[in-house]
Write a protein that holds these residues in place. Structure first.
Motif, PDB file in Angstrom:
ATOM      1  N   ALA A   1     -14.405  -3.686  13.190  1.00 44.46           N
ATOM      2  CA  ALA A   1     -14.046  -2.667  13.325  1.00 44.46           C
ATOM      3  C   ALA A   1     -12.605  -2.277  13.058  1.00 44.46           C
ATOM      4  N   TRP A   2     -10.696  -3.649  12.993  1.00 45.56           N
ATOM      5  CA  TRP A   2     -10.514  -3.488  12.404  1.00 45.56           C
ATOM      6  C   TRP A   2     -10.202  -3.529  10.859  1.00 45.56           C
ATOM      7  N   VAL A   3     -10.863  -3.689   9.954  1.00 41.36           N
ATOM      8  CA  VAL A   3     -11.048  -4.134   8.650  1.00 41.36           C
ATOM      9  C   VAL A   3     -10.751  -2.957   7.924  1.00 41.36           C
ATOM     10  N   TRP A   4     -10.990  -1.773   7.836  1.00 43.70           N
ATOM     11  CA  TRP A   4     -10.798  -0.505   7.562  1.00 43.70           C
ATOM     12  C   TRP A   4      -9.584  -0.291   8.007  1.00 43.70           C
ATOM     13  N   PRO A   5      -9.294   0.160   8.849  1.00 52.43           N
ATOM     14  CA  PRO A   5      -7.938   0.097   9.239  1.00 52.43           C
ATOM     15  C   PRO A   5      -6.668  -0.724   8.025  1.00 52.43           C
ATOM     16  N   ALA A   6      -7.248  -1.775   8.377  1.00 49.66           N
ATOM     17  CA  ALA A   6      -6.283  -2.808   7.632  1.00 49.66           C
ATOM     18  C   ALA A   6      -5.849  -2.625   6.616  1.00 49.66           C
ATOM     19  N   TYR A   7      -7.550  -2.408   5.643  1.00 47.88           N
ATOM     20  CA  TYR A   7      -7.178  -1.892   4.690  1.00 47.88           C
ATOM     21  C   TYR A   7      -6.088  -0.631   3.784  1.00 47.88           C
ATOM     22  N   ALA A   8      -6.273   0.415   5.127  1.00 56.51           N
ATOM     23  CA  ALA A   8      -5.405   1.688   4.681  1.00 56.51           C
ATOM     24  C   ALA A   8      -4.002   1.019   4.749  1.00 56.51           C
ATOM     25  N   VAL A   9      -4.120   0.298   5.684  1.00 50.39           N
ATOM     26  CA  VAL A   9      -2.396  -0.091   5.363  1.00 50.39           C
ATOM     27  C   VAL A   9      -1.440  -1.307   4.803  1.00 50.39           C
ATOM     28  N   VAL A  10      -2.656  -1.725   4.289  1.00 49.90           N
ATOM     29  CA  VAL A  10      -2.067  -2.483   2.793  1.00 49.90           C
ATOM     30  C   VAL A  10      -2.482  -1.725   1.632  1.00 49.90           C
ATOM     31  N   PHE A  11      -2.903  -1.344   1.370  1.00 48.80           N
ATOM     32  CA  PHE A  11      -3.244  -0.518   0.031  1.00 48.80           C
ATOM     33  C   PHE A  11      -1.991   0.668   0.364  1.00 48.80           C
ATOM     34  N   GLY A  12      -2.097   1.078   1.236  1.00 45.87           N
ATOM     35  CA  GLY A  12      -0.641   2.099   1.797  1.00 45.87           C
ATOM     36  C   GLY A  12       0.795   1.659   1.558  1.00 45.87           C
ATOM     37  N   GLY A  13       1.147   0.905   2.214  1.00 49.26           N
ATOM     38  CA  GLY A  13       1.947  -0.128   1.015  1.00 49.26           C
ATOM     39  C   GLY A  13       1.829  -0.567  -0.022  1.00 49.26           C
ATOM     40  N   ALA A  14       0.177  -0.525  -0.487  1.00 51.57           N
ATOM     41  CA  ALA A  14       0.285  -0.423  -2.170  1.00 51.57           C
ATOM     42  C   ALA A  14       1.337   0.545  -2.744  1.00 51.57           C
ATOM     43  N   ALA A  15       0.874   1.317  -2.296  1.00 46.63           N
ATOM     44  CA  ALA A  15       0.631   2.910  -2.717  1.00 46.63           C
ATOM     45  C   ALA A  15       2.102   3.321  -2.688  1.00 46.63           C
ATOM     46  N   LEU A  16       2.992   3.101  -1.890  1.00 43.35           N
ATOM     47  CA  LEU A  16       4.053   3.549  -1.833  1.00 43.35           C
ATOM     48  C   LEU A  16       4.991   2.742  -2.695  1.00 43.35           C
ATOM     49  N   ARG A  17       4.650   1.471  -2.443  1.00 40.23           N
ATOM     50  CA  ARG A  17       5.603   0.891  -2.995  1.00 40.23           C
ATOM     51  C   ARG A  17       5.103   0.726  -5.209  1.00 40.23           C
ATOM     52  N   ALA A  18       3.848   1.143  -5.222  1.00 40.86           N
ATOM     53  CA  ALA A  18       4.151   2.254  -6.231  1.00 40.86           C
ATOM     54  C   ALA A  18       4.419   3.542  -6.608  1.00 40.86           C
ATOM     55  N   LEU A  19       4.529   4.341  -5.432  1.00 34.60           N
ATOM     56  CA  LEU A  19       5.600   4.806  -6.351  1.00 34.60           C
ATOM     57  C   LEU A  19       7.605   5.213  -6.318  1.00 34.60           C
ATOM     58  N   TRP A  20       7.599   4.076  -5.298  1.00 33.13           N
ATOM     59  CA  TRP A  20       8.625   3.670  -5.666  1.00 33.13           C
ATOM     60  C   TRP A  20       9.225   3.117  -7.320  1.00 33.13           C
ATOM     61  N   VAL A  21       8.393   2.545  -7.451  1.00 34.32           N
ATOM     62  CA  VAL A  21       8.753   1.686  -9.017  1.00 34.32           C
ATOM     63  C   VAL A  21       7.903   2.248 -10.018  1.00 34.32           C
ATOM     64  N   ALA A  22       7.550   3.984  -9.883  1.00 34.24           N
ATOM     65  CA  ALA A  22       7.126   5.041 -11.065  1.00 34.24           C
ATOM     66  C   ALA A  22       8.168   5.467 -12.037  1.00 34.24           C
ATOM     67  N   ARG A  23       9.132   5.299 -10.478  1.00 39.69           N
ATOM     68  CA  ARG A  23      10.724   6.013 -11.984  1.00 39.69           C
ATOM     69  C   ARG A  23      10.635   4.950 -12.901  1.00 39.69           C
ATOM     70  N   SER A  24      10.181   3.611 -12.807  1.00 39.78           N
ATOM     71  CA  SER A  24      10.301   3.338 -13.965  1.00 39.78           C
ATOM     72  C   SER A  24       9.706   2.897 -15.536  1.00 39.78           C
ATOM     73  N   GLY A  25       8.175   3.738 -14.945  1.00 38.34           N
ATOM     74  CA  GLY A  25       7.148   3.861 -15.732  1.00 38.34           C
ATOM     75  C   GLY A  25       5.908   4.818 -15.606  1.00 38.34           C
ATOM     76  N   THR A  26       5.604   5.010 -16.295  1.00 41.66           N
ATOM     77  CA  THR A  26       4.275   6.069 -15.747  1.00 41.66           C
ATOM     78  C   THR A  26       3.194   5.055 -15.419  1.00 41.66           C
ATOM     79  N   HIS A  27       3.068   3.921 -15.800  1.00 45.51           N
ATOM     80  CA  HIS A  27       1.898   2.750 -16.142  1.00 45.51           C
ATOM     81  C   HIS A  27       1.663   2.869 -14.332  1.00 45.51           C
ATOM     82  N   HIS A  28       2.423   3.110 -13.787  1.00 47.38           N
ATOM     83  CA  HIS A  28       1.967   2.587 -12.592  1.00 47.38           C
ATOM     84  C   HIS A  28       2.539   4.479 -11.169  1.00 47.38           C
TER      85      HIS A  28
END
Length: 185
Positions: free
Chosen positions: A61-88
């Motif tokens: 039961a915890w696998v999909w919420p864990a996925y959401a947390v991991v990729f939510g963190g990846a999305a926040l990181r991508a948003l942060w580094v998108a300042r330097s390039g549109t590929h992000h």
């Protein structure tokens, strides 16, 4: 994901192979390429695990919420580094799509969308359109340009992990994988 077993295993193999190549690309001497390769390796392996057919194992039961947390963190990181390039921004959309699919799997782990009506939900349709366009554009970028093939010298050839056409093919295969996964939810 909720699809037939054989295509699911092919998608697992494609995404895992893409993630493995992205790990090789992380050995590049170019720091920006290493960072992009790390993001893409996470996406490739995450997609591979998410694409394992439901008939192979039932996740806890915890696998999909864990996925959401991991990729939510990846999305926040991508948003942060998108300042330097549109590929992000593409990394941001991909990570957000993974969060969305994990949320759908959390809400309805055995029956696809939990929406009562028929048809494709608006967000799924939007993501399908985005990734279809991305796949088409990425495919066109892989086409050879006339006259450019004979001008390269063997001494100036990039290292195997630094070849831009392989990185584009890697991104294309992940875009195709994302389309396939979105079609099954």
């Amino acid at each position: 994901m909720h699809g037939p077993a054989s295509p699911g295993w092919l998608l697992v193999a494609l995404c895992a192979a893409t993630g493995a190549y992205c790990l090789l690309r992380m050995r590049s001497s170019d720091e920006t390429q290493r960072r992009a390769a790390g993001d893409e390796a996470l996406m490739g392996f995450g997609m591979a695990v998410m694409a394992v057919p439901g008939s192979a194992f039932t996740p806890l039961a915890w696998v999909w919420p864990a996925y959401a947390v991991v990729f939510g963190g990846a999305a926040l990181r991508a948003l942060w580094v998108a300042r330097s390039g549109t590929h992000h921004l593409h990394h941001l959309v991909g990570a957000a799509a993974m969060v969305y699919m994990a949320a759908v799997m959390t809400a309805s782990p055995t029956a696809g969308h939990a929406h009562g009506g028929s048809g494709v939900p608006l967000l799924t349709g939007g993501l399908l359109l985005y990734f279809a366009a991305y796949v088409l554009v990425s495919g066109v970028r892989l086409l050879p340009v006339a006259g450019a093939a004979g001008s390269t010298a063997a001494a100036s050839a990039p290292a195997w992990g630094d070849r831009p056409e392989l990185a584009r093919a890697c991104r294309l295969s992940m875009g195709i994988g994302m389309l396939a996964m979105l079609l099954t939810i």
